[in-house]
Write a protein that holds these residues in place. Sequence first.
Motif, mmCIF file in Angstrom:
data_model
loop_
_atom_site.group_PDB
_atom_site.id
_atom_site.type_symbol
_atom_site.label_atom_id
_atom_site.label_comp_id
_atom_site.label_asym_id
_atom_site.label_seq_id
_atom_site.Cartn_x
_atom_site.Cartn_y
_atom_site.Cartn_z
ATOM 1 N N GLU A 1 0.826 -1.199 0.000
ATOM 2 C CA GLU A 1 0.000 0.000 0.000
ATOM 3 C C GLU A 1 0.864 1.254 0.000
ATOM 4 O OE1 GLU A 1 -3.404 0.609 -0.073
ATOM 5 O OE2 GLU A 1 -3.504 -1.489 -0.681
ATOM 6 N N LEU A 2 1.956 1.216 0.750
ATOM 7 C CA LEU A 2 2.811 2.392 0.838
ATOM 8 C C LEU A 2 3.708 2.564 -0.382
ATOM 9 C CD1 LEU A 2 3.942 2.292 4.588
ATOM 10 C CD2 LEU A 2 2.276 3.833 3.548
ATOM 11 N N PHE A 3 4.322 1.460 -0.823
ATOM 12 C CA PHE A 3 5.347 1.563 -1.858
ATOM 13 C C PHE A 3 4.858 1.157 -3.251
ATOM 14 C CE2 PHE A 3 7.573 1.267 2.140
ATOM 15 C CZ PHE A 3 8.561 2.222 2.014
ATOM 16 N N GLY A 4 3.669 0.546 -3.323
ATOM 17 C CA GLY A 4 3.164 0.125 -4.622
ATOM 18 C C GLY A 4 3.889 -1.111 -5.132
ATOM 19 N N TYR A 5 3.535 -1.559 -6.342
ATOM 20 C CA TYR A 5 4.174 -2.753 -6.899
ATOM 21 C C TYR A 5 4.061 -2.733 -8.418
ATOM 22 C CZ TYR A 5 -0.732 -4.316 -6.565
ATOM 23 O OH TYR A 5 -2.094 -4.401 -6.638
ATOM 24 N N GLU A 6 4.936 -3.525 -9.030
ATOM 25 C CA GLU A 6 4.933 -3.696 -10.476
ATOM 26 C C GLU A 6 4.108 -4.927 -10.835
ATOM 27 O OE1 GLU A 6 6.110 -1.639 -12.554
ATOM 28 O OE2 GLU A 6 7.521 -0.401 -11.406
ATOM 29 N N ARG A 7 3.664 -4.955 -12.064
ATOM 30 C CA ARG A 7 2.913 -6.116 -12.538
ATOM 31 C C ARG A 7 3.777 -7.365 -12.422
ATOM 32 N NH1 ARG A 7 0.332 -6.827 -18.622
ATOM 33 N NH2 ARG A 7 -0.571 -8.907 -18.278
ATOM 34 N N GLY A 8 3.200 -8.419 -11.838
ATOM 35 C CA GLY A 8 3.914 -9.677 -11.687
ATOM 36 C C GLY A 8 4.795 -9.756 -10.460
ATOM 37 N N ALA A 9 4.751 -8.733 -9.588
ATOM 38 C CA ALA A 9 5.593 -8.750 -8.390
ATOM 39 C C ALA A 9 5.221 -9.897 -7.461
ATOM 40 C CB ALA A 9 5.469 -7.417 -7.646
ATOM 41 N N PHE A 10 3.946 -10.282 -7.480
ATOM 42 C CA PHE A 10 3.479 -11.454 -6.719
ATOM 43 C C PHE A 10 2.253 -11.989 -7.438
ATOM 44 C CE2 PHE A 10 2.278 -7.462 -4.687
ATOM 45 C CZ PHE A 10 0.903 -7.503 -4.733
ATOM 46 N N THR A 11 1.667 -13.034 -6.908
ATOM 47 C CA THR A 11 0.641 -13.800 -7.634
ATOM 48 C C THR A 11 -0.517 -12.937 -8.133
ATOM 49 O OG1 THR A 11 1.176 -15.744 -6.307
ATOM 50 C CG2 THR A 11 -0.922 -15.767 -7.508
ATOM 51 N N ASP A 12 -1.049 -12.080 -7.258
ATOM 52 C CA ASP A 12 -2.237 -11.297 -7.629
ATOM 53 C C ASP A 12 -1.901 -9.932 -8.231
ATOM 54 O OD1 ASP A 12 -3.992 -13.274 -6.763
ATOM 55 O OD2 ASP A 12 -3.932 -12.542 -4.690
ATOM 56 N N ALA A 13 -0.634 -9.658 -8.486
ATOM 57 C CA ALA A 13 -0.238 -8.361 -9.051
ATOM 58 C C ALA A 13 -0.397 -8.391 -10.567
ATOM 59 C CB ALA A 13 1.196 -8.040 -8.659
ATOM 60 N N ARG A 14 -1.639 -8.169 -11.024
ATOM 61 C CA ARG A 14 -1.929 -8.273 -12.459
ATOM 62 C C ARG A 14 -1.621 -6.982 -13.210
ATOM 63 N NH1 ARG A 14 -6.056 -11.044 -9.771
ATOM 64 N NH2 ARG A 14 -6.167 -13.266 -10.300
ATOM 65 N N GLU A 15 -1.435 -5.899 -12.486
ATOM 66 C CA GLU A 15 -1.087 -4.637 -13.124
ATOM 67 C C GLU A 15 -0.319 -3.772 -12.135
ATOM 68 O OE1 GLU A 15 -5.275 -2.285 -12.187
ATOM 69 O OE2 GLU A 15 -4.901 -3.073 -14.198
ATOM 70 N N ARG A 16 0.351 -2.766 -12.647
ATOM 71 C CA ARG A 16 1.131 -1.873 -11.779
ATOM 72 C C ARG A 16 0.202 -1.071 -10.873
ATOM 73 N NH1 ARG A 16 4.786 2.424 -14.785
ATOM 74 N NH2 ARG A 16 6.131 0.594 -15.047
ATOM 75 N N LYS A 17 0.663 -0.877 -9.627
ATOM 76 C CA LYS A 17 -0.100 -0.064 -8.686
ATOM 77 C C LYS A 17 0.817 0.984 -8.069
ATOM 78 C CE LYS A 17 -2.764 -0.066 -4.402
ATOM 79 N NZ LYS A 17 -3.340 -0.870 -3.308
ATOM 80 N N ILE A 18 0.384 2.238 -8.108
ATOM 81 C CA ILE A 18 1.122 3.328 -7.485
ATOM 82 C C ILE A 18 0.863 3.294 -5.981
ATOM 83 C CG2 ILE A 18 1.422 5.829 -7.356
ATOM 84 C CD1 ILE A 18 2.374 4.589 -9.961
ATOM 85 N N GLY A 19 1.918 3.349 -5.173
ATOM 86 C CA GLY A 19 1.772 3.356 -3.729
ATOM 87 C C GLY A 19 1.356 4.717 -3.198
ATOM 88 N N LEU A 20 0.981 4.752 -1.914
ATOM 89 C CA LEU A 20 0.497 5.990 -1.316
ATOM 90 C C LEU A 20 1.608 7.016 -1.155
ATOM 91 C CD1 LEU A 20 -1.909 4.490 1.362
ATOM 92 C CD2 LEU A 20 -2.491 5.475 -0.851
ATOM 93 N N ILE A 21 2.846 6.563 -1.048
ATOM 94 C CA ILE A 21 3.958 7.513 -0.976
ATOM 95 C C ILE A 21 4.032 8.319 -2.268
ATOM 96 C CG2 ILE A 21 6.473 7.698 -0.927
ATOM 97 C CD1 ILE A 21 6.523 5.423 1.070
ATOM 98 N N GLU A 22 3.961 7.652 -3.395
ATOM 99 C CA GLU A 22 3.986 8.346 -4.684
ATOM 100 C C GLU A 22 2.727 9.183 -4.885
ATOM 101 O OE1 GLU A 22 5.861 6.285 -8.221
ATOM 102 O OE2 GLU A 22 5.421 4.563 -6.927
ATOM 103 N N ALA A 23 1.591 8.664 -4.435
ATOM 104 C CA ALA A 23 0.330 9.386 -4.612
ATOM 105 C C ALA A 23 0.339 10.718 -3.856
ATOM 106 C CB ALA A 23 -0.843 8.524 -4.144
#
Length: 463
Positions: free
Chosen positions: A215-237
Motif C-alpha cells: 500500500e505504501l510503496f506500490g508494486y509492479e505487474r507480476g511482483a506477486f501472484t495477484d499483481a496483475r497490473e502496476r499499482k502506485i503506492g500511497l507515498i507516490e500518490a
Amino acid sequence: MPTLLIIEDEVHLAGNIAEYMRRRGWDAEIALTAEDGISRVSSIAPDVILLDFNLPRMDGLATIDILRERDPQARVIMMTGRSSVQLAVDAMKAGAVDFLVKPLSLGAVNELLQRVVRDVRLQRRVDYHHAREHSTADRLIGDSKAMLALKAHIRQVALAAPVDGGVGPSILIIGETGCGKELVARACHYESRRRGAPFIEVNCAAIPANLLESELFGYERGAFTDARERKIGLIEAAEHGTLFLDEISEMDPAVQAKLLKFLDDHRMRRLGGVHDRYVNVRIIAATNRPIEQLERQGSFRADLLHRLSVIRLLLPPLRQRGSDIAQLARHFVAEIGARYSKPQLAISSEAIDMLEAYDWPGNVREMRNVLEHAVVTTDGDLIEAANISLPTILSGWPTPVTPAAADSGGNALSNAEREVILQALESCNWNVVKTARLLGVTRDTLRYRLRRHGLQRLDYKLE
C-alpha cells in the motif's frame, strides 16, 4: 433510510403520500398543522419537508420562515392547489427548494424527493470534505495556554522548508487517544506551502502487516501472484504533499526498515521494481503509545524513531486544557445541534461545570460522543446537567454524581467535588503530588480544581 416530514391538513392526501414513500424506503411522518410540524422537526430531523401552503392558522410561507430560522439547511418543498407564478416565486424566495401544484402525481413526488435527497447527501459530503481539507491551526478549538503554544508551534514547523525546495523535517505527533492527532496533522499540512498538494492518511493499525508495504510503496505487474497490473503506492500518490502515518507504533518491523531507507534519501522502489525513484513527500507520523518504551523493548526501531521525530508535537490531554472544555462544549453543541435540526440548542452553566469536573480519559473524542448523546436526548432548547451522561466526577473517584444530585440545589455537583478534594488534601497533608495520586488525576488537573474551588492554605502555594 431518508426521513420525510409531511405537513398537510388533508388527512387522506397526507396518508397516501406517506404510505407511497414508505414503500419506497422512506421513513415518512405526518403533521396536520404547521405548529405540530415545527415542533416535530427538531426531534425527527427530516431530510426533506413537504409543506402545504393552505394550513389553518399559519400559511406555508410563514411556516417556511420559522423552519428556516431554526434550521437554515432545511429542504422544504411547497405544495398548493393554486397554480400561481407569484406564489411559486414567493415560496422560492422564502427558501423552498421546489414547488408542486395539486392534484399531485405520486410518481412525480417520488422523483422530486429522490433528487432532493441526493442533493442533500452530496452537499453533506462536500461540506465534510471541505471542512477536513481546510483544517488549519485556527480550526483547533481552544485558547488555553497549552493550545495557544501548540498552535504557534504548528505554524512554525509547518512553514519549515529547505530553500532548495527539498523535503522539510519529519514530524512526530504524540498524544493520548482522542486528542485530535489527525486534526493537528492536517493543520501542519494546510498551514504549509504544500497545502495545494495531496494530504493522504494511512492508519498503520488498520492495514494487515502483509499488505501495508504494498500500500505504501506500490508494486509492479507480476511482483506477486495477484499483481496483475502496476499499482502506485500511497507515498507516490502524496508526492509534493504530505503522507500522514497514524498509529506508526503498529507498523511491522520489515516495513519500518523500508520506511527508514526512504526517509534517508527519499528514494523508493516499488515491489518487483528495479529502479529507485525520488519522491518529494513530507512524512508526519502519530502515536498514542509510549514509543520510547517500545523502542527500548525492541519492537520499534531506534533509528526510525530518530528520523521521524526531527520535530515533535506533544498534544495536551483534555484534562489539562482548563477553560477549553467550556469552549469545546459550546462548539460541539452548536455543530451537532445543527446536524440534528436543533440549531437553537444551548448548554447550561451547570452542565459545563459537570463537564469540567470530569477527567476525560477518552479526551475530545469522548467529549464529542457524550455531547452528541445529550443533543439527541434533550427535548427542550437547553442541555442541563441531568442530560449529561458521565460515569463519575473524575476518573478514579469512588463516588459517582447522579443527574438527580446535580439537579438538587444547583451547586451540588460542584460542592461534592470540592468536599472530595478537600478530604483528599487533608489526608495527604496538602501535598499536591500525593493528593493527585490518591485521586487518580494529574497534578495539572488537581491544580486547576484547586484554583476553581479557591482551595489554598496560607502556607501553601500552587506554583
